[in-house]
Design a protein around this motif. Sequence first.
Motif, PDB file in Angstrom:
ATOM      1  N   VAL A 110      -0.661  -2.288  10.095  1.00 24.77           N
ATOM      2  CA  VAL A 110       0.256  -1.598   9.378  1.00 24.77           C
ATOM      3  C   VAL A 110       1.144  -1.228  10.329  1.00 24.77           C
ATOM      4  N   SER A 111       1.226  -0.196  11.206  1.00 23.54           N
ATOM      5  CA  SER A 111       2.261   0.420  11.908  1.00 23.54           C
ATOM      6  C   SER A 111       2.950  -0.460  13.177  1.00 23.54           C
ATOM      7  N   ARG A 136       0.930  -1.032  -0.039  1.00 25.53           N
ATOM      8  CA  ARG A 136      -0.003   0.124   0.144  1.00 25.53           C
ATOM      9  C   ARG A 136       0.980   1.250   0.167  1.00 25.53           C
ATOM     10  N   THR A 180      -1.959   6.063  11.227  1.00 23.60           N
ATOM     11  CA  THR A 180      -1.759   5.652   9.943  1.00 23.60           C
ATOM     12  C   THR A 180      -2.416   6.017   8.972  1.00 23.60           C
ATOM     13  N   LYS A 181      -3.808   6.325   9.179  1.00 23.50           N
ATOM     14  CA  LYS A 181      -4.755   6.544   8.067  1.00 23.50           C
ATOM     15  C   LYS A 181      -5.499   7.621   8.711  1.00 23.50           C
ATOM     16  N   THR A 208     -12.995   1.289  10.490  1.00 19.59           N
ATOM     17  CA  THR A 208     -11.640   1.299  11.136  1.00 19.59           C
ATOM     18  C   THR A 208     -11.950   0.872  12.715  1.00 19.59           C
ATOM     19  N   THR A 235     -12.634  -3.342   1.165  1.00 21.43           N
ATOM     20  CA  THR A 235     -12.750  -2.268   2.485  1.00 21.43           C
ATOM     21  C   THR A 235     -14.357  -2.150   2.960  1.00 21.43           C
ATOM     22  N   THR A 245      -6.286   5.462  14.295  1.00 23.07           N
ATOM     23  CA  THR A 245      -4.965   5.234  14.033  1.00 23.07           C
ATOM     24  C   THR A 245      -4.341   6.192  13.344  1.00 23.07           C
ATOM     25  N   ILE A 261      -9.311  -4.048  10.639  1.00 27.30           N
ATOM     26  CA  ILE A 261      -8.036  -3.237  10.552  1.00 27.30           C
ATOM     27  C   ILE A 261      -8.289  -1.900  11.412  1.00 27.30           C
ATOM     28  N   GLY A 262      -6.870  -1.295  11.653  1.00 30.68           N
ATOM     29  CA  GLY A 262      -7.173  -0.137  12.525  1.00 30.68           C
ATOM     30  C   GLY A 262      -6.598  -0.005  13.873  1.00 30.68           C
ATOM     31  N   GLY A 263      -5.782   0.529  13.978  1.00 36.61           N
ATOM     32  CA  GLY A 263      -5.296   0.359  15.587  1.00 36.61           C
ATOM     33  C   GLY A 263      -4.861  -0.612  16.243  1.00 36.61           C
TER      34      GLY A 263
HETATM   35  N1  3NM Z   1      -7.078   1.077   6.484  1.00 40.60           N
HETATM   36  P1  3NM Z   1      -2.620   0.725  11.788  1.00 40.60           P
HETATM   37  S1  3NM Z   1      -7.632   1.782   8.595  1.00 40.60           S
HETATM   38  C1  3NM Z   1      -4.833   0.978   5.700  1.00 40.60           C
HETATM   39  O1  3NM Z   1     -10.139   1.613   7.999  1.00 40.60           O
HETATM   40  C2  3NM Z   1      -5.983   1.400   6.543  1.00 40.60           C
HETATM   41  O2  3NM Z   1     -10.124   1.149   6.224  1.00 40.60           O
HETATM   42  C3  3NM Z   1      -8.168   1.519   7.467  1.00 40.60           C
HETATM   43  O3  3NM Z   1      -3.017   1.095  10.309  1.00 40.60           O
HETATM   44  C4  3NM Z   1      -9.416   1.309   7.211  1.00 40.60           C
HETATM   45  O4  3NM Z   1      -2.471  -1.029  11.878  1.00 40.60           O
HETATM   46  C5  3NM Z   1      -5.695   1.563   7.825  1.00 40.60           C
HETATM   47  O5  3NM Z   1      -1.096   1.303  11.824  1.00 40.60           O
HETATM   48  C6  3NM Z   1      -4.563   1.801   8.810  1.00 40.60           C
HETATM   49  O6  3NM Z   1      -3.437   1.227  12.749  1.00 40.60           O
HETATM   50  C7  3NM Z   1      -4.260   0.757   9.947  1.00 40.60           C
END
Ligand code: 3NM
Length: 559
Positions: free
Chosen positions: A202-203, A44, A141-142, A135, A113, A139, A174-176
């Motif tokens: 991700v992070s 990504r 990250t996004k 989510t 998604t 996060t 996904i997310g946090g």
């Molecule tokens: N998509 P981390 S949240 C790429 O909600 C991505 O669709 C999301 O990153 C969604 O694991 C996200 O660092 C980032 O929190 C998640």
Amino acid sequence: MDKTKVSYSLYLVTDSTPAILGDKDICHVVEEALKGGVTMVQYRDKQSDTGLLIKTAKKLHAITKKYYVPLLVNDRVDVALAVGCEGVHIGQDDMDLETARKLLGPNAIIGVTAGNVLEAASAVEGGADYLGIGTVYSTATKRDTKHMIGPAGVRNILEAVAVKMDKKPHVVCIGGIGAHNVQRVLLKASPPQWPLDGVAIVSAIMGSQDPQQAAKELATLVATPAFPLYALEVTDKSDFTKNLSRLRKRVAEKKPICHNMTNLVSNLCPLPPSFTVILTIRQVVQNFAANVTLSIGASPIMSSYSGEAADLAKLGGALVINAGTVTPAALENYEEAVHAYNAARRPVVLDPVGFASPPDINISYKYAKSLHSAGATAIRRSALRTLLSSGYYTVIKGNEAEILEVSKVHNMNSSSQPQQRGVDSSSGGLQPSELALLVKELAIKEGCVVVMTGVTDYVSDGKTTILIENGHEYLGRVTGTGCTLGTAIAAYIASSEEGESVLQSVVAAMLHFETAAEIAASQLQVYGPGTFVPAFLDALASIHTDGIQGLVKVKIWEE
Ligand code: 3NM
Ligand code: MG
């Protein structure tokens, strides 16, 4: 690669931004993560030009193939085609599923998604191989994510879609998500009819200094169920009483650490003068809780500063959070401690003290009616929600009003008002069958043991619900008995073994505590609450559980 054979359990989504990748090499990080146990990779990159995207994707594909792990590209069907990798992940603003499928063919893995029921249902209808639901938590990250839905939101979406559709594609969220919450997320976001396959991260991996170790830790956590609540096969109440003596002796042998966080208000916020009384009481409670812990044979540590929690969690004990303070600083403090204990896979007992009303001096757990019946303030509700979503609790313990609040908060969606369950918050109005159902449902939803104290205590792990009618009125006439019951419970769970029923430990702790109160109150020298306290400590310390069998008043709730 046969797409029916791939695993979605630990799905790495890459990020090339300096904030997360830093100056590390993306290919090196991905390879390390694969060594650590990542089962799927999504490239990504929202910024790079097409030329660089294709170049990097080719390098990544060469690496993922060595580990027999699929590589997907985010959004860019053209890049996936150019590289010949296993598929794509498309967001709601990207190319539509039908077109992507036409371009990539039936063997490609296409994930979509989804952030709500509509999006999820249409992705299932359109033949997505998996859903990425989020989510979950906010996060860095996004930043442009639309809704934080929490594990319960993920579960609600899956439940709703499962009713409408026959197909159940794979699903990750996904997310946090990181080591501190992954087990809880999997546990709480998975409806039984459609459990999550895994988590997308991700992070927690891309941002780690040691991505292999980070992935390895996550892979282990994903593979081990979160604090499983092994159901106890109970046929009659003797199943609970026959082990009392053994469990009691084990606490004394193991002397587990009970780490008590009792909010010392003054540490965390400036005090208005009227709060001084509460501060004093909390200090008294600390002393009392420490003495009760010692009397039942465990080792108390009174530390309200979460900075120490990570080290303390490694000592094999349990954490008790008496969460009465609701300032943002206090919440962060609890949150950090819960994360530390969750990551160490040690038990946490949550006691939402005074969450049903502003804390008053009457914080005893039985018999005592709250001095205020105002119900939770908006701040307290939101604080409770933060607490509940920030970690996994092995036991949630409170009086009727507090457990009702927890249950209401649980039923709230992030955006909507609390859904009333048809019960109201003024305590004392519920029938035994309603109380039994309340604790059972909450135990199922939270995946934990719920203890509701009262003249009759209701205790449930979602499978078995137990009623306890032990205890003594004096417990309601001295302060701190609620918090100290939490400590006793923590001591028993902390000394239990993997694979044992948490419910059994909780009930044993409560019986130890409550029969000791009865024994103490019956002593000749005990005239009232004042003389009760030392006699209670003596009884806790000297109780022979073989001898209390006759006192035990336990019933198994039959629906
Ligand atoms: N998509 P981390 S949240 C790429 O909600 C991505 O669709 C999301 O990153 C969604 O694991 C996200 O660092 C980032 O929190 C998640
Ligand atoms: Mg996208």
